[in-house]
Design an enzyme around this catalytic site. Structure first.
Site, PDB file in Angstrom:
ATOM      1  N   ASN A  35      17.038  43.829  87.056  1.00  0.00           N
ATOM      2  CA  ASN A  35      15.639  44.243  87.254  1.00  0.00           C
ATOM      3  C   ASN A  35      14.734  43.764  86.119  1.00  0.00           C
ATOM      4  OD1 ASN A  35      16.323  45.910  85.160  1.00  0.00           O
ATOM      5  ND2 ASN A  35      15.701  47.819  86.145  1.00  0.00           N
ATOM      6  N   SER A  37      14.460  44.637  83.180  1.00  0.00           N
ATOM      7  CA  SER A  37      13.865  45.675  82.325  1.00  0.00           C
ATOM      8  C   SER A  37      14.104  45.366  80.856  1.00  0.00           C
ATOM      9  CB  SER A  37      14.441  47.055  82.676  1.00  0.00           C
ATOM     10  OG  SER A  37      15.849  47.044  82.549  1.00  0.00           O
ATOM     11  N   PHE A  84      27.289  44.794  84.043  1.00  0.00           N
ATOM     12  CA  PHE A  84      26.654  44.901  82.714  1.00  0.00           C
ATOM     13  C   PHE A  84      25.421  45.806  82.737  1.00  0.00           C
ATOM     14  CE2 PHE A  84      28.458  40.532  82.634  1.00  0.00           C
ATOM     15  CZ  PHE A  84      29.173  40.587  81.462  1.00  0.00           C
ATOM     16  N   SER A 128      32.398  50.249  75.767  1.00  0.00           N
ATOM     17  CA  SER A 128      32.065  50.047  74.356  1.00  0.00           C
ATOM     18  C   SER A 128      33.061  50.806  73.493  1.00  0.00           C
ATOM     19  CB  SER A 128      30.660  50.599  74.122  1.00  0.00           C
ATOM     20  OG  SER A 128      30.405  50.750  72.761  1.00  0.00           O
ATOM     21  N   TYR A 153      23.619  57.553  75.133  1.00  0.00           N
ATOM     22  CA  TYR A 153      24.127  56.227  75.499  1.00  0.00           C
ATOM     23  C   TYR A 153      25.661  56.217  75.460  1.00  0.00           C
ATOM     24  CZ  TYR A 153      25.788  51.487  75.019  1.00  0.00           C
ATOM     25  OH  TYR A 153      26.513  50.334  75.178  1.00  0.00           O
ATOM     26  N   LYS A 157      28.695  55.983  78.602  1.00  0.00           N
ATOM     27  CA  LYS A 157      29.824  55.047  78.748  1.00  0.00           C
ATOM     28  C   LYS A 157      31.109  55.826  79.036  1.00  0.00           C
ATOM     29  CE  LYS A 157      27.729  51.201  78.389  1.00  0.00           C
ATOM     30  NZ  LYS A 157      27.614  50.306  79.509  1.00  0.00           N
ATOM     31  N   TYR A 181      33.920  46.720  74.402  1.00  0.00           N
ATOM     32  CA  TYR A 181      33.424  45.724  73.452  1.00  0.00           C
ATOM     33  C   TYR A 181      33.284  46.361  72.073  1.00  0.00           C
ATOM     34  CZ  TYR A 181      31.272  43.921  77.850  1.00  0.00           C
ATOM     35  OH  TYR A 181      31.004  43.512  79.129  1.00  0.00           O
ATOM     36  N   SER A 220      17.038  46.849  55.760  1.00  0.00           N
ATOM     37  CA  SER A 220      17.560  48.072  55.128  1.00  0.00           C
ATOM     38  C   SER A 220      19.054  48.129  55.390  1.00  0.00           C
ATOM     39  CB  SER A 220      16.907  49.319  55.734  1.00  0.00           C
ATOM     40  OG  SER A 220      15.540  49.333  55.440  1.00  0.00           O
TER      41      SER A 220
HETATM   42  P1  NAD Z   1      20.996  43.720  77.709  1.00  0.00           P
HETATM   43  O1  NAD Z   1      19.967  44.784  77.699  1.00  0.00           O
HETATM   44  O2  NAD Z   1      20.665  42.415  77.083  1.00  0.00           O
HETATM   45  O3  NAD Z   1      21.474  43.426  79.205  1.00  0.00           O
HETATM   46  C1  NAD Z   1      21.485  44.429  80.202  1.00  0.00           C
HETATM   47  C2  NAD Z   1      20.780  43.855  81.431  1.00  0.00           C
HETATM   48  O4  NAD Z   1      20.802  44.835  82.467  1.00  0.00           O
HETATM   49  C3  NAD Z   1      19.311  43.511  81.172  1.00  0.00           C
HETATM   50  O5  NAD Z   1      19.048  42.202  81.625  1.00  0.00           O
HETATM   51  C4  NAD Z   1      18.539  44.548  81.972  1.00  0.00           C
HETATM   52  O6  NAD Z   1      17.309  44.040  82.451  1.00  0.00           O
HETATM   53  C5  NAD Z   1      19.525  44.875  83.089  1.00  0.00           C
HETATM   54  N1  NAD Z   1      19.369  46.218  83.670  1.00  0.00           N
HETATM   55  C6  NAD Z   1      19.291  47.400  83.020  1.00  0.00           C
HETATM   56  N2  NAD Z   1      19.148  48.390  83.894  1.00  0.00           N
HETATM   57  C7  NAD Z   1      19.153  47.835  85.137  1.00  0.00           C
HETATM   58  C8  NAD Z   1      19.037  48.347  86.447  1.00  0.00           C
HETATM   59  N3  NAD Z   1      18.844  49.667  86.674  1.00  0.00           N
HETATM   60  N4  NAD Z   1      19.080  47.500  87.489  1.00  0.00           N
HETATM   61  C9  NAD Z   1      19.259  46.169  87.280  1.00  0.00           C
HETATM   62  N5  NAD Z   1      19.360  45.621  86.062  1.00  0.00           N
HETATM   63  C10 NAD Z   1      19.303  46.452  85.000  1.00  0.00           C
HETATM   64  O7  NAD Z   1      22.315  44.346  77.065  1.00  0.00           O
HETATM   65  P2  NAD Z   1      23.668  43.620  76.633  1.00  0.00           P
HETATM   66  O8  NAD Z   1      23.772  43.680  75.149  1.00  0.00           O
HETATM   67  O9  NAD Z   1      23.809  42.321  77.316  1.00  0.00           O
HETATM   68  O10 NAD Z   1      24.719  44.663  77.191  1.00  0.00           O
HETATM   69  C11 NAD Z   1      25.360  44.472  78.446  1.00  0.00           C
HETATM   70  C12 NAD Z   1      26.314  45.631  78.690  1.00  0.00           C
HETATM   71  O11 NAD Z   1      27.258  45.703  77.619  1.00  0.00           O
HETATM   72  C13 NAD Z   1      25.648  47.009  78.761  1.00  0.00           C
HETATM   73  O12 NAD Z   1      26.321  47.771  79.724  1.00  0.00           O
HETATM   74  C14 NAD Z   1      25.889  47.565  77.380  1.00  0.00           C
HETATM   75  O13 NAD Z   1      25.882  48.969  77.381  1.00  0.00           O
HETATM   76  C15 NAD Z   1      27.267  47.015  77.075  1.00  0.00           C
HETATM   77  N6  NAD Z   1      27.563  46.932  75.642  1.00  0.00           N
HETATM   78  C16 NAD Z   1      26.711  46.240  74.817  1.00  0.00           C
HETATM   79  C17 NAD Z   1      26.985  46.185  73.456  1.00  0.00           C
HETATM   80  C18 NAD Z   1      26.061  45.472  72.507  1.00  0.00           C
HETATM   81  O14 NAD Z   1      26.150  45.717  71.289  1.00  0.00           O
HETATM   82  N7  NAD Z   1      25.188  44.584  72.955  1.00  0.00           N
HETATM   83  C19 NAD Z   1      28.137  46.797  72.941  1.00  0.00           C
HETATM   84  C20 NAD Z   1      28.980  47.475  73.828  1.00  0.00           C
HETATM   85  C21 NAD Z   1      28.695  47.521  75.177  1.00  0.00           C
HETATM   86  N1  UFG Z   2      22.951  48.352  59.840  1.00  0.00           N
HETATM   87  C1  UFG Z   2      22.203  48.227  58.688  1.00  0.00           C
HETATM   88  N2  UFG Z   2      20.885  47.890  58.826  1.00  0.00           N
HETATM   89  C2  UFG Z   2      20.304  47.679  60.039  1.00  0.00           C
HETATM   90  C3  UFG Z   2      21.090  47.795  61.204  1.00  0.00           C
HETATM   91  C4  UFG Z   2      22.412  48.146  61.067  1.00  0.00           C
HETATM   92  O1  UFG Z   2      22.693  48.421  57.590  1.00  0.00           O
HETATM   93  O2  UFG Z   2      19.093  47.399  60.082  1.00  0.00           O
HETATM   94  C5  UFG Z   2      24.374  48.705  59.718  1.00  0.00           C
HETATM   95  C6  UFG Z   2      24.720  49.983  60.444  1.00  0.00           C
HETATM   96  O3  UFG Z   2      24.472  51.098  59.620  1.00  0.00           O
HETATM   97  C7  UFG Z   2      26.199  49.759  60.767  1.00  0.00           C
HETATM   98  C8  UFG Z   2      26.303  48.243  60.962  1.00  0.00           C
HETATM   99  O4  UFG Z   2      25.144  47.687  60.322  1.00  0.00           O
HETATM  100  O5  UFG Z   2      26.969  50.117  59.671  1.00  0.00           O
HETATM  101  C9  UFG Z   2      26.295  47.830  62.424  1.00  0.00           C
HETATM  102  O6  UFG Z   2      25.193  48.452  63.062  1.00  0.00           O
HETATM  103  P1  UFG Z   2      24.709  48.039  64.527  1.00  0.00           P
HETATM  104  O7  UFG Z   2      23.524  48.889  64.842  1.00  0.00           O
HETATM  105  O8  UFG Z   2      24.558  46.570  64.618  1.00  0.00           O
HETATM  106  O9  UFG Z   2      25.967  48.420  65.428  1.00  0.00           O
HETATM  107  P2  UFG Z   2      26.646  49.833  65.713  1.00  0.00           P
HETATM  108  O10 UFG Z   2      28.091  49.693  65.383  1.00  0.00           O
HETATM  109  O11 UFG Z   2      25.927  50.944  65.091  1.00  0.00           O
HETATM  110  O12 UFG Z   2      26.442  49.979  67.300  1.00  0.00           O
HETATM  111  C10 UFG Z   2      26.523  48.855  68.188  1.00  0.00           C
HETATM  112  C11 UFG Z   2      25.663  49.108  69.414  1.00  0.00           C
HETATM  113  C12 UFG Z   2      26.234  50.229  70.245  1.00  0.00           C
HETATM  114  C13 UFG Z   2      27.670  49.930  70.575  1.00  0.00           C
HETATM  115  C14 UFG Z   2      28.454  49.657  69.318  1.00  0.00           C
HETATM  116  C15 UFG Z   2      29.857  49.233  69.653  1.00  0.00           C
HETATM  117  O13 UFG Z   2      24.329  49.444  69.024  1.00  0.00           O
HETATM  118  O14 UFG Z   2      25.513  50.328  71.440  1.00  0.00           O
HETATM  119  O15 UFG Z   2      27.841  48.620  68.565  1.00  0.00           O
HETATM  120  O16 UFG Z   2      29.866  48.167  70.529  1.00  0.00           O
HETATM  121  F1  UFG Z   2      28.201  50.992  71.208  1.00  0.00           F
END
Ligand code: NAD
Ligand code: UFG
Length: 343
Positions: A35, A37, A84, A128, A153, A157, A181, A220
């Site tokens: 979508n 978003s 995703f 995650s 969030y 999951k 992941y 930071s």
């Molecule tokens: P992202 O936001 O870049 O991608 C998610 C996509 O889903 C976006 O393009 C968004 O427009 C679409 N979307 C959201 N809600 C929707 C809906 N209701 N209908 C249709 N499309 C929708 O995020 P990402 O980093 O690519 O993450 C992908 C997946 O991996 C997510 O499920 C996220 O929770 C999971 N994940 C991400 C991380 C991370 O650090 N990036 C870590 C662990 C898990």
């Molecule tokens: N950090 C900083 N400064 C910043 C951002 C992050 O010092 O500006 C530090 C955080 O404190 C942490 C590390 O960098 O120690 C990683 O932080 P991220 O925010 O990049 O990642 P997190 O592990 O907190 O969380 C991310 C995603 C979650 C996901 C998780 C595991 O935000 O959605 O990884 O996949 F669940």
């Protein structure tokens, strides 16, 4: 003769778009449903440019049950789904819990219902390492207990994993893999696609590259008093292209006769933890420029350390990470420079 036709929900997003490339390069036919978003339609022509193949894209919100059902009915030959589509900001989820529960949980319910009704029986779910909460023992294995997840969030999951588990239990024709992941960073080697956070990044890597690009003033570092070698927190950073490749392995697993019924869970990480300071140093080496940073207090809800035991993925999915931290930070910087038009 193409392999399966795969529906990729959220395929225009950061991880989804990188996965689409790997899937196409491995002979799969792709339909993206998104979508937009949290993504841009500009990514679709980039995927075509990188792969040389057409990518079908449907602008659809998976919360819209009727639209999703109609899409499934009208689209022939979907064999598998990689799911995703979700909202992913930890902070935002604390401020808007209902939006997160509706999008992530209701969206997954709608998808499972549409799959069952249309006899689409293979699912890969984006989970995650956040489901482990703050682990007592490192590295975490897939057998490690699920922990307390303070953010909506993270809880969404855990709930999605449970509802996929229960649905597969009740409908054994359905087979699923949940990929947990660790911390995806970096960008495709073409430099044409990468992470584009909306607003100030919450995550470390885009904050680093945006600081170096002059978009943010200073990074930071959240806390240097953790019980780690340099006092900063430890995560298992994984190159997004390695993560993308894990989905190809997961699809092969779903199609193999070796796969037991039910849901299988896999950690997708490198198995190596890096501190925040190690990421900064690696970035400075890759970019050849010093980074402005200051140490501030710990961030609420952060855990001290987490990294994967990825041996189950290696043994069963035949997948392991190929890129190291320097590859990840270098590719993240290449993408940021291209995106900002920096030489
Ligand atoms: P992202 O936001 O870049 O991608 C998610 C996509 O889903 C976006 O393009 C968004 O427009 C679409 N979307 C959201 N809600 C929707 C809906 N209701 N209908 C249709 N499309 C929708 O995020 P990402 O980093 O690519 O993450 C992908 C997946 O991996 C997510 O499920 C996220 O929770 C999971 N994940 C991400 C991380 C991370 O650090 N990036 C870590 C662990 C898990
Ligand atoms: N950090 C900083 N400064 C910043 C951002 C992050 O010092 O500006 C530090 C955080 O404190 C942490 C590390 O960098 O120690 C990683 O932080 P991220 O925010 O990049 O990642 P997190 O592990 O907190 O969380 C991310 C995603 C979650 C996901 C998780 C595991 O935000 O959605 O990884 O996949 F669940």
């Amino acid at each position: 003769m193409p392999k399966d036709r795969v529906l990729v929900t959220g395929g225009a997003g950061y991880i989804g778009s990188h996965t689409v490339i790997e899937l196409i390069n491995n002979g799969y036919e792709i339909i993206i449903v998104d979508n937009l978003s949290n993504s841009s339609p500009d990514v679709i022509p980039k995927l075509k440019e990188i792969t040389g193949k057409m990518v079908s894209f449907v602008n659809l919100d998976i919360r819209n049950k009727l639209a999703l059902q109609t899409f499934f009915k009208r689209t022939e030959r979907i064999e598998s789904v990689i799911h995703f589509a979700a909202l992913k900001s930890v902070n935002e989820s604390v401020e808007q819990p209902l939006a997160y529960y509706e999008n992530n949980i209701q969206g997954t319910i709608n998808l499972l219902e549409a799959m069952l009704e249309n006899k689409v029986n293979s699912l890969v779910f984006s989970s995650s390492c956040t489901v482990y909460g703050s682990p007592d023992h490192l590295p975490v294995t897939e057998m490690s207990p699920l922990g307390h997840t303070p953010s909506p969030y993270g809880y969404s999951k855990q709930v999605c994993e449970r509802l996929i588990h229960d649905t597969v239990h009740a409908h054994p024709e359905l087979s699923a893999i949940s990929l947990r992941y660790f911390n995806p960073i970096g960008a495709h080697k073409s430099g044409l696609i990468g992470e584009v956070p909306s607003g100030p990044p919450n995550n470390l890597m885009p904050y680093i590259t945006q600081t170096a690009a002059g978009v943010r003033e200073i990074l930071s570092v959240y806390g240097d008093d953790y019980n780690t070698p340099d006092g900063t927190a430890i995560r298992d950073y994984i190159h997004v292209s390695d993560l993308a490749a894990a989905h190809v392995s997961a699809l092969s697993r779903l199609q193999s006769s070796d796969k037991p019924s039910g849901v299988e869970y896999f950690n997708i990480g490198t198995g190596k933890g890096s501190t925040v300071m190690e990421v900064i140093r690696s970035f400075e080496k890759a970019s050849g420029r010093p980074l402005d940073y200051k140490v501030v207090g710990r961030r609420d809800g952060d855990i001290e350390a987490i990294y994967a035991d990825a041996s189950k993925s290696k043994e069963i999915l035949k997948w392991s990470a190929q890129y190291d931290l320097d590859d990840m930070t270098a590719s993240a910087w290449t993408w940021e420079k291209n995106y900002r038009g920096i030489n």
